[in-house]
Write a protein that holds these residues in place. Structure first.
Motif, short mmCIF file in Angstrom:
data_model
loop_
_atom_site.label_atom_id
_atom_site.label_comp_id
_atom_site.label_asym_id
_atom_site.label_seq_id
_atom_site.Cartn_x
_atom_site.Cartn_y
_atom_site.Cartn_z
N LEU A 69 0.64 -1.04 -0.04
CA LEU A 69 -0.01 -0.10 -0.10
C LEU A 69 0.69 1.22 0.15
O LEU A 69 0.31 2.17 -0.72
CB LEU A 69 -0.91 0.01 1.28
CG LEU A 69 -2.01 -1.10 1.12
CD1 LEU A 69 -2.96 -1.13 2.54
CD2 LEU A 69 -2.95 -0.47 0.04
N ASP A 70 2.11 1.09 0.54
CA ASP A 70 2.84 2.31 0.61
C ASP A 70 3.46 2.59 -0.77
O ASP A 70 3.60 3.73 -1.19
CB ASP A 70 3.99 1.93 1.55
CG ASP A 70 5.03 3.13 1.82
OD1 ASP A 70 4.75 4.32 1.31
OD2 ASP A 70 6.08 2.70 2.45
N GLU A 71 3.95 1.45 -1.47
CA GLU A 71 4.14 1.40 -2.85
C GLU A 71 3.17 1.90 -3.66
O GLU A 71 3.48 2.75 -4.49
CB GLU A 71 4.64 0.08 -3.28
CG GLU A 71 5.92 -0.35 -2.61
CD GLU A 71 6.08 -2.03 -2.87
OE1 GLU A 71 5.31 -2.48 -3.76
OE2 GLU A 71 7.15 -2.49 -2.48
N LYS A 72 1.98 1.95 -3.61
CA LYS A 72 0.99 2.48 -4.13
C LYS A 72 0.67 3.69 -3.98
O LYS A 72 -0.22 4.35 -4.41
CB LYS A 72 -0.29 1.50 -4.22
CG LYS A 72 -0.56 0.30 -4.66
CD LYS A 72 -1.60 -0.49 -4.44
CE LYS A 72 -1.76 -1.79 -5.45
NZ LYS A 72 -3.26 -2.21 -5.24
N GLY A 73 1.27 4.36 -2.80
CA GLY A 73 0.91 5.61 -2.52
C GLY A 73 -0.16 5.78 -1.43
O GLY A 73 -0.73 6.95 -1.40
N LEU A 74 -0.73 4.92 -0.92
CA LEU A 74 -2.11 4.95 -0.36
C LEU A 74 -1.91 4.81 1.36
O LEU A 74 -2.79 5.41 1.96
CB LEU A 74 -2.92 3.71 -0.70
CG LEU A 74 -3.38 3.61 -2.12
CD1 LEU A 74 -4.05 2.23 -2.38
CD2 LEU A 74 -3.93 4.73 -2.71
N VAL A 75 -0.78 4.37 1.63
CA VAL A 75 -0.28 4.50 3.21
C VAL A 75 0.97 5.01 3.27
O VAL A 75 1.94 4.67 2.53
CB VAL A 75 -0.61 3.06 3.64
CG1 VAL A 75 -0.14 2.91 5.08
CG2 VAL A 75 -2.19 2.51 3.58
N ARG A 76 1.24 5.47 4.40
CA ARG A 76 2.59 5.91 4.49
C ARG A 76 2.76 5.59 6.30
O ARG A 76 1.99 5.46 6.94
CB ARG A 76 2.88 7.49 4.67
CG ARG A 76 2.12 8.62 5.65
CD ARG A 76 2.58 9.81 5.43
NE ARG A 76 1.98 10.56 6.40
CZ ARG A 76 0.79 11.24 6.17
NH1 ARG A 76 -0.02 10.95 4.90
NH2 ARG A 76 0.19 11.75 7.23
N ARG A 77 4.20 5.36 6.52
CA ARG A 77 4.34 5.05 7.96
C ARG A 77 4.78 6.47 8.57
O ARG A 77 5.56 7.07 8.05
CB ARG A 77 5.59 4.18 8.03
CG ARG A 77 5.31 2.86 7.53
CD ARG A 77 6.85 1.85 7.33
NE ARG A 77 6.16 0.31 7.21
CZ ARG A 77 6.16 -0.25 6.10
NH1 ARG A 77 6.45 0.75 4.72
NH2 ARG A 77 5.98 -1.26 5.89
N GLU A 78 4.37 6.41 9.68
CA GLU A 78 4.77 7.78 10.45
C GLU A 78 5.52 7.19 11.86
O GLU A 78 4.95 6.35 12.50
CB GLU A 78 3.65 8.46 11.03
CG GLU A 78 3.29 9.41 9.68
CD GLU A 78 2.02 10.15 10.23
OE1 GLU A 78 1.73 10.29 11.56
OE2 GLU A 78 1.72 11.21 9.27
N THR B 261 -2.77 8.17 3.23
CA THR B 261 -2.10 9.28 2.53
C THR B 261 -3.36 9.98 1.78
O THR B 261 -4.43 9.38 1.97
CB THR B 261 -1.16 8.94 1.28
OG1 THR B 261 -1.98 8.35 0.48
CG2 THR B 261 0.27 8.32 1.87
N PRO B 262 -3.12 11.04 1.38
CA PRO B 262 -4.37 11.82 0.77
C PRO B 262 -4.94 10.88 -0.12
O PRO B 262 -6.18 10.91 -0.37
CB PRO B 262 -3.65 13.26 0.27
CG PRO B 262 -2.71 13.40 1.43
CD PRO B 262 -2.27 12.34 1.57
#
Length: 162
Positions: free
Chosen positions: A93-102, A116-117
């Motif tokens: 999901l991170d690779e797809k730009g849908l989730v990020r890690r904080e 992500t937005p």
């Protein structure tokens, strides 16, 4: 002795199943519960795939939607996805730009998964669509019946957790 016990408890045919069900009525309930879950899972997954996600990805996006994100441990508990599997799903999901890690302030050993937005846009599109898809199945089910099923399943879950 152990083989004798195994022979006695092994259900080998539908006749054996009928006899076991007669002796242990809960087996019929467990069978229906499992079959209902499998039917739901197949029905739901087919629609989620049409929306461009895997069932696990949908589960993560739906769980993170309308939140400020959550630690991986909490996300694993809410989605019923193991932490190891969840890491791979978050990666994709991170690779797809849908989730990020904080990384939370004050705890550099862990991280929160946050939509992500773009992930929020996907959530706002797929979640209502999937709820509408599922609601067709329940359209003619009495609200009282649904509540009774919910209470019964909650009580059953509690018994397993004792």
């Amino acid at each position: 002795m152990r083989e004798e016990i195994l022979r006695e408890t092994t259900i080998q045919s539908s006749t054996d199943l009928q006899e076991a069900t007669t002796q242990e009525p809960f087996l019929a309930v467990l069978r229906e519960l499992a079959q209902a879950y499998h039917a739901f899972s197949a029905y739901s997954a087919a629609h989620v795939r049409q929306l461009g996600l895997t069932p696990a990805q949908f589960d993560v996006i739906a769980t993170l939607g309308n939140t400020q994100g959550m630690p991986l441990t909490q996300l694993a508990q809410k989605t019923l996805i193991t932490k190891g599997t969840l890491t791979g799903i978050i990666d994709r999901l991170d690779e797809k730009g849908l989730v990020r890690r904080e990384v939370p302030v004050g705890d550099r050993r862990s991280f929160r998964a946050v939509l992500t937005p773009e992930g929020e846009v996907i959530f706002s599109r797929v979640f209502p669509a999937h709820i509408a898809y599922l609601s067709r199945v329940f359209a003619n089910v009495d609200a009282g019946d649904l509540e009774q099923v919910r209470r019964t399943l909650r009580a059953l879950r509690s018994r397993f957790q004792e």
